[in-house]
Design a protein around this motif. Sequence first.
Motif, PDB file in Angstrom:
ATOM      1  N   PRO A   5       0.999  -0.774  -0.164  1.00 10.84           N
ATOM      2  CA  PRO A   5       0.063  -0.567  -0.448  1.00 10.84           C
ATOM      3  C   PRO A   5       0.902   1.582   0.130  1.00 10.84           C
ATOM      4  CG  PRO A   5       0.023  -0.621   2.305  1.00 10.84           C
ATOM      5  CD  PRO A   5       1.106  -1.891   1.255  1.00 10.84           C
ATOM      6  N   ILE A  57       1.664   5.693   0.297  1.00 12.65           N
ATOM      7  CA  ILE A  57       1.236   6.277   1.538  1.00 12.65           C
ATOM      8  C   ILE A  57       0.855   7.843   1.225  1.00 12.65           C
ATOM      9  CG2 ILE A  57       2.064   8.396   3.538  1.00 12.65           C
ATOM     10  CD1 ILE A  57       4.797   5.958   3.412  1.00 12.65           C
ATOM     11  N   LEU A  61      -6.330  -2.789   2.481  1.00 11.60           N
ATOM     12  CA  LEU A  61      -6.620  -2.921   3.121  1.00 11.60           C
ATOM     13  C   LEU A  61      -7.809  -1.793   4.130  1.00 11.60           C
ATOM     14  CD1 LEU A  61      -2.690  -2.724   4.381  1.00 11.60           C
ATOM     15  CD2 LEU A  61      -4.562  -4.954   5.044  1.00 11.60           C
ATOM     16  N   ALA A  85      -2.442   4.415   4.945  1.00 14.64           N
ATOM     17  CA  ALA A  85      -1.608   4.936   5.887  1.00 14.64           C
ATOM     18  C   ALA A  85      -1.451   6.635   5.510  1.00 14.64           C
ATOM     19  CB  ALA A  85      -0.001   4.680   4.949  1.00 14.64           C
ATOM     20  N   PRO A 114       4.899   6.791  -3.550  1.00 14.35           N
ATOM     21  CA  PRO A 114       5.968   6.003  -2.822  1.00 14.35           C
ATOM     22  C   PRO A 114       7.636   6.693  -3.604  1.00 14.35           C
ATOM     23  CG  PRO A 114       4.866   5.488  -4.433  1.00 14.35           C
ATOM     24  CD  PRO A 114       3.968   6.326  -4.578  1.00 14.35           C
ATOM     25  N   VAL A 169       6.874   4.459   9.692  1.00 16.55           N
ATOM     26  CA  VAL A 169       5.596   4.457   9.987  1.00 16.55           C
ATOM     27  C   VAL A 169       4.995   3.888  11.248  1.00 16.55           C
ATOM     28  CG1 VAL A 169       3.661   2.664   7.958  1.00 16.55           C
ATOM     29  CG2 VAL A 169       5.604   4.120   7.977  1.00 16.55           C
ATOM     30  N   SER A 199       1.619  -5.285   8.164  1.00 16.39           N
ATOM     31  CA  SER A 199       2.262  -4.005   7.074  1.00 16.39           C
ATOM     32  C   SER A 199       2.959  -4.775   5.335  1.00 16.39           C
ATOM     33  CB  SER A 199       3.429  -3.200   7.384  1.00 16.39           C
ATOM     34  OG  SER A 199       3.395  -1.850   6.714  1.00 16.39           O
ATOM     35  N   PRO A 200       1.943  -5.098   4.211  1.00 14.38           N
ATOM     36  CA  PRO A 200       2.500  -6.261   3.489  1.00 14.38           C
ATOM     37  C   PRO A 200       3.388  -5.525   2.848  1.00 14.38           C
ATOM     38  CG  PRO A 200       0.093  -4.951   3.083  1.00 14.38           C
ATOM     39  CD  PRO A 200       0.717  -4.453   3.931  1.00 14.38           C
ATOM     40  N   MET A 217       6.357  -4.462   4.098  1.00 11.45           N
ATOM     41  CA  MET A 217       8.260  -5.077   5.265  1.00 11.45           C
ATOM     42  C   MET A 217       8.581  -5.975   4.630  1.00 11.45           C
ATOM     43  SD  MET A 217       6.639  -3.117   8.635  1.00 11.45           S
ATOM     44  CE  MET A 217       6.451  -1.636   7.126  1.00 11.45           C
TER      45      MET A 217
HETATM   46  P1  AMP Z   1       6.787   3.985   0.888  1.00  8.34           P
HETATM   47  O1  AMP Z   1       5.953   4.272   0.019  1.00  8.34           O
HETATM   48  O2  AMP Z   1       7.473   3.222  -0.524  1.00  8.34           O
HETATM   49  O3  AMP Z   1       8.041   4.568   1.670  1.00  8.34           O
HETATM   50  O4  AMP Z   1       6.202   2.554   1.984  1.00  8.34           O
HETATM   51  C1  AMP Z   1       4.938   2.801   2.867  1.00  8.34           C
HETATM   52  C2  AMP Z   1       5.004   2.179   3.576  1.00  8.34           C
HETATM   53  O5  AMP Z   1       4.190   2.048   4.302  1.00  8.34           O
HETATM   54  C3  AMP Z   1       5.200   0.344   3.221  1.00  8.34           C
HETATM   55  O6  AMP Z   1       5.934  -0.124   3.979  1.00  8.34           O
HETATM   56  C4  AMP Z   1       4.067   0.015   3.314  1.00  8.34           C
HETATM   57  O7  AMP Z   1       3.991  -1.693   4.333  1.00  8.34           O
HETATM   58  C5  AMP Z   1       3.525   1.143   5.158  1.00  8.34           C
HETATM   59  N1  AMP Z   1       2.274   0.979   4.517  1.00  8.34           N
HETATM   60  C6  AMP Z   1       1.149   1.853   3.314  1.00  8.34           C
HETATM   61  N2  AMP Z   1       0.018   1.730   3.721  1.00  8.34           N
HETATM   62  C7  AMP Z   1      -0.064   1.182   5.013  1.00  8.34           C
HETATM   63  C8  AMP Z   1      -1.417  -0.158   5.592  1.00  8.34           C
HETATM   64  N3  AMP Z   1      -2.810   0.282   5.707  1.00  8.34           N
HETATM   65  N4  AMP Z   1      -0.715  -0.298   6.649  1.00  8.34           N
HETATM   66  C9  AMP Z   1      -0.286  -1.446   7.113  1.00  8.34           C
HETATM   67  N5  AMP Z   1       1.466   0.099   6.582  1.00  8.34           N
HETATM   68  C10 AMP Z   1       0.839   0.140   5.565  1.00  8.34           C
END
Ligand code: AMP
Length: 317
Positions: free
Chosen positions: A56, A58, A108, A112, A135, A176, A214-215, A217
Amino acid sequence: MVTRITKNISLVAEHLKQGGIAAVPTETVYGLAANALNPEAVLKIYQTKRRPTFNPLIVHLNNTDDLGKYVSYVPKSAFKLMQKYSPGALTFVLKKKRTIPDIVTAGLDTVAIRFPKHRVMNSLIEQCRFPLCAPSANRFGKISPTTAHEVKQDLDVLIEFILDGGRSNLGIESTVVAFDRNVPVILRYGAVTQEQIESVCGKVKSTRNLTIISPGMIKDHYAPQTPLLLYEGNLSSLKELKWDITTLFLKRGQSLRDFSSELFTRLRKADRKNAEYIVAALVDNNGIGRAINDRLKKASSGFLVLEGGEFKIRKKS
Ligand code: AMP
Ligand code: MG
């Protein structure tokens, strides 16, 4: 497609309003932005980054007053953290409203949200009048960019615009944080430290033994082309190593904060040396050191170990 680096905020805002995507500056790293409320535009981010759609995104807002449009509930501790660290490098995972399309959150029921602290980014959101998903502006799994030029190295020809807002001064992604009832759980270490969070709401919970997922990770990330090996031994003994290596260590007297801000740029430089291996050492695991170690571990493919007077590679499990 020709990729243009520009400082013209309205030009990029227009492009985003038409459903396009563009690289944008933030204080953490450069992002690849789209209208978070337009599923077709958001899909282009996943396609361009080749990011799996289970990971997902942000959502970036420029005003805490807008929060209620997108989330249904804000725990008290989230509210306190927001007062202290927003705008800033802290991302809040909160229960979402239906206004946020499923593609943004990978299905989900949480979203975020972050309030960036960057003049150009905030002025862009202001002009767009919609929130931006953003992202990092790199191919999935690669090193995050901290300048417009670094974005161009990764996404040249694939996107039309890179909005240049100077070097990202933090140079590392946001922290996060999710909430187990009212207790913060750090899902990703980043520029706001665990200690800073605990100073506002007491002990955080560990992600172990928790059902919050948190998919994103994923273990391997931020990876250079050159295999990166972590070395835990004495640095002076590396002089004995006859391999073709380049090193990435904390400089003498350098603060961890400064090291974190230049980490990705130094990783790129090390990569360009075309050595056989990059050898890096982890730092003290506290404060911003936790975020640095997280990135180095994910970027690494194994360990360099000294066994019986001989250097060997131990693969990451
Ligand atoms: P990035 O955009 O690549 O910097 O990563 C965003 C991070 O936020 C990732 O590790 C996602 O797994 C985490 N993330 C984003 N939305 C959610 C959510 N709804 N629940 C859990 N983790 C989230
Ligand atoms: Mg990223």
